[in-house]
Design a protein around this motif. Structure first.
Motif, PDB file in Angstrom:
ATOM      1  N   LEU A  31       0.856  -1.184   0.000  1.00 51.24           N
ATOM      2  CA  LEU A  31       0.000   0.000   0.000  1.00 51.24           C
ATOM      3  C   LEU A  31       0.890   1.231   0.000  1.00 51.24           C
ATOM      4  O   LEU A  31       1.852   1.315   0.765  1.00 51.24           O
ATOM      5  CB  LEU A  31      -0.902   0.031   1.236  1.00 51.24           C
ATOM      6  N   LEU A  32       0.560   2.164  -0.868  1.00 49.09           N
ATOM      7  CA  LEU A  32       1.347   3.385  -0.987  1.00 49.09           C
ATOM      8  C   LEU A  32       0.472   4.577  -0.641  1.00 49.09           C
ATOM      9  O   LEU A  32      -0.599   4.772  -1.229  1.00 49.09           O
ATOM     10  CB  LEU A  32       1.872   3.528  -2.418  1.00 49.09           C
ATOM     11  N   GLU A  33       0.916   5.354   0.344  1.00 51.51           N
ATOM     12  CA  GLU A  33       0.253   6.603   0.684  1.00 51.51           C
ATOM     13  C   GLU A  33       0.993   7.709  -0.059  1.00 51.51           C
ATOM     14  O   GLU A  33       2.213   7.839   0.067  1.00 51.51           O
ATOM     15  CB  GLU A  33       0.309   6.861   2.189  1.00 51.51           C
ATOM     16  N   TRP A  45      -4.438   6.841  -0.912  1.00 57.65           N
ATOM     17  CA  TRP A  45      -3.871   5.508  -0.775  1.00 57.65           C
ATOM     18  C   TRP A  45      -4.156   4.705  -2.029  1.00 57.65           C
ATOM     19  O   TRP A  45      -5.264   4.768  -2.561  1.00 57.65           O
ATOM     20  CB  TRP A  45      -4.498   4.783   0.408  1.00 57.65           C
ATOM     21  N   ILE A  46      -3.157   3.955  -2.480  1.00 55.02           N
ATOM     22  CA  ILE A  46      -3.345   3.017  -3.586  1.00 55.02           C
ATOM     23  C   ILE A  46      -2.695   1.687  -3.206  1.00 55.02           C
ATOM     24  O   ILE A  46      -1.773   1.642  -2.390  1.00 55.02           O
ATOM     25  CB  ILE A  46      -2.744   3.524  -4.916  1.00 55.02           C
ATOM     26  N   LYS A  47      -3.209   0.631  -3.798  1.00 59.36           N
ATOM     27  CA  LYS A  47      -2.570  -0.685  -3.688  1.00 59.36           C
ATOM     28  C   LYS A  47      -1.721  -0.825  -4.941  1.00 59.36           C
ATOM     29  O   LYS A  47      -2.209  -0.636  -6.057  1.00 59.36           O
ATOM     30  CB  LYS A  47      -3.625  -1.788  -3.629  1.00 59.36           C
ATOM     31  N   GLU A  52       3.827  -1.972 -10.817  1.00 55.64           N
ATOM     32  CA  GLU A  52       4.413  -1.012  -9.876  1.00 55.64           C
ATOM     33  C   GLU A  52       5.314  -1.717  -8.861  1.00 55.64           C
ATOM     34  O   GLU A  52       6.382  -1.191  -8.501  1.00 55.64           O
ATOM     35  CB  GLU A  52       3.294  -0.243  -9.170  1.00 55.64           C
ATOM     36  N   ILE A  53       4.926  -2.912  -8.432  1.00 55.12           N
ATOM     37  CA  ILE A  53       5.775  -3.687  -7.513  1.00 55.12           C
ATOM     38  C   ILE A  53       7.088  -4.043  -8.207  1.00 55.12           C
ATOM     39  O   ILE A  53       8.165  -3.914  -7.618  1.00 55.12           O
ATOM     40  CB  ILE A  53       5.044  -4.953  -7.013  1.00 55.12           C
ATOM     41  N   SER A  54       7.024  -4.433  -9.463  1.00 60.79           N
ATOM     42  CA  SER A  54       8.244  -4.756 -10.224  1.00 60.79           C
ATOM     43  C   SER A  54       9.144  -3.534 -10.346  1.00 60.79           C
ATOM     44  O   SER A  54      10.371  -3.650 -10.206  1.00 60.79           O
ATOM     45  CB  SER A  54       7.888  -5.266 -11.617  1.00 60.79           C
ATOM     46  N   LEU A  55       8.547  -2.375 -10.593  1.00 60.95           N
ATOM     47  CA  LEU A  55       9.331  -1.137 -10.688  1.00 60.95           C
ATOM     48  C   LEU A  55      10.017  -0.856  -9.356  1.00 60.95           C
ATOM     49  O   LEU A  55      11.214  -0.518  -9.324  1.00 60.95           O
ATOM     50  CB  LEU A  55       8.434   0.037 -11.100  1.00 60.95           C
ATOM     51  N   TYR A  84      -7.898   4.482  -5.889  1.00 63.47           N
ATOM     52  CA  TYR A  84      -7.814   4.831  -4.470  1.00 63.47           C
ATOM     53  C   TYR A  84      -8.475   3.745  -3.621  1.00 63.47           C
ATOM     54  O   TYR A  84      -9.499   3.175  -4.010  1.00 63.47           O
ATOM     55  CB  TYR A  84      -8.490   6.165  -4.190  1.00 63.47           C
ATOM     56  N   ILE A  85      -7.882   3.483  -2.479  1.00 68.01           N
ATOM     57  CA  ILE A  85      -8.422   2.512  -1.541  1.00 68.01           C
ATOM     58  C   ILE A  85      -8.644   3.203  -0.203  1.00 68.01           C
ATOM     59  O   ILE A  85      -8.131   4.292   0.045  1.00 68.01           O
ATOM     60  CB  ILE A  85      -7.471   1.306  -1.356  1.00 68.01           C
ATOM     61  N   LYS A  86      -9.408   2.552   0.665  1.00 67.62           N
ATOM     62  CA  LYS A  86      -9.639   3.064   2.005  1.00 67.62           C
ATOM     63  C   LYS A  86      -8.719   2.330   2.972  1.00 67.62           C
ATOM     64  O   LYS A  86      -8.634   1.106   2.939  1.00 67.62           O
ATOM     65  CB  LYS A  86     -11.097   2.880   2.412  1.00 67.62           C
ATOM     66  N   VAL A  87      -8.052   3.099   3.818  1.00 71.89           N
ATOM     67  CA  VAL A  87      -7.141   2.522   4.809  1.00 71.89           C
ATOM     68  C   VAL A  87      -7.565   3.023   6.183  1.00 71.89           C
ATOM     69  O   VAL A  87      -7.696   4.221   6.405  1.00 71.89           O
ATOM     70  CB  VAL A  87      -5.671   2.897   4.512  1.00 71.89           C
ATOM     71  N   ILE A  88      -7.783   2.083   7.092  1.00 71.64           N
ATOM     72  CA  ILE A  88      -8.106   2.414   8.476  1.00 71.64           C
ATOM     73  C   ILE A  88      -6.797   2.505   9.234  1.00 71.64           C
ATOM     74  O   ILE A  88      -5.982   1.575   9.199  1.00 71.64           O
ATOM     75  CB  ILE A  88      -8.998   1.327   9.092  1.00 71.64           C
TER      76      ILE A  88
END
Length: 89
Positions: A31-33, A45-47, A52-55, A84-88
């Protein structure tokens, strides 16, 4: 926003103040803020997807800066908002 994530399940991996924070859980979910805005500042926030993980794995923090820079620049764009994702916290 799609899935909801609880930050207590994640560990901070790396960060660049006022640009991004990268978190990872035991299932290798990243997860990237990202910090957005010029007049007002807020975070989105994005997953990270596989590309992107490879980069990140290839380039490290400079790769994350590229990803964060794109999302920061296009933070109002509907195509990017879908990620965008929701992060608690």
């Amino acid at each position: 926003m799609n899935k909801e994530y609880n930050l207590k399940d994640f560990e901070l991996i790396t960060f660049n103040p006022y640009i991004y924070q990268l978190f990872k859980d035991s299932q290798n979910t990243f997860l990237l803020e990202v910090t957005c805005g010029m007049h007002g500042i807020w975070q989105v926030w994005i997953k990270l997807n596989d590309e992107e993980i490879s980069l990140y794995e290839k380039e490290g923090d400079p790769g994350l800066e590229k990803i964060a820079g794109i999302f920061s620049y296009y933070c109002y764009d509907e195509e990017y908002k879908r990620r965008y994702i929701k992060v608690i916290q």
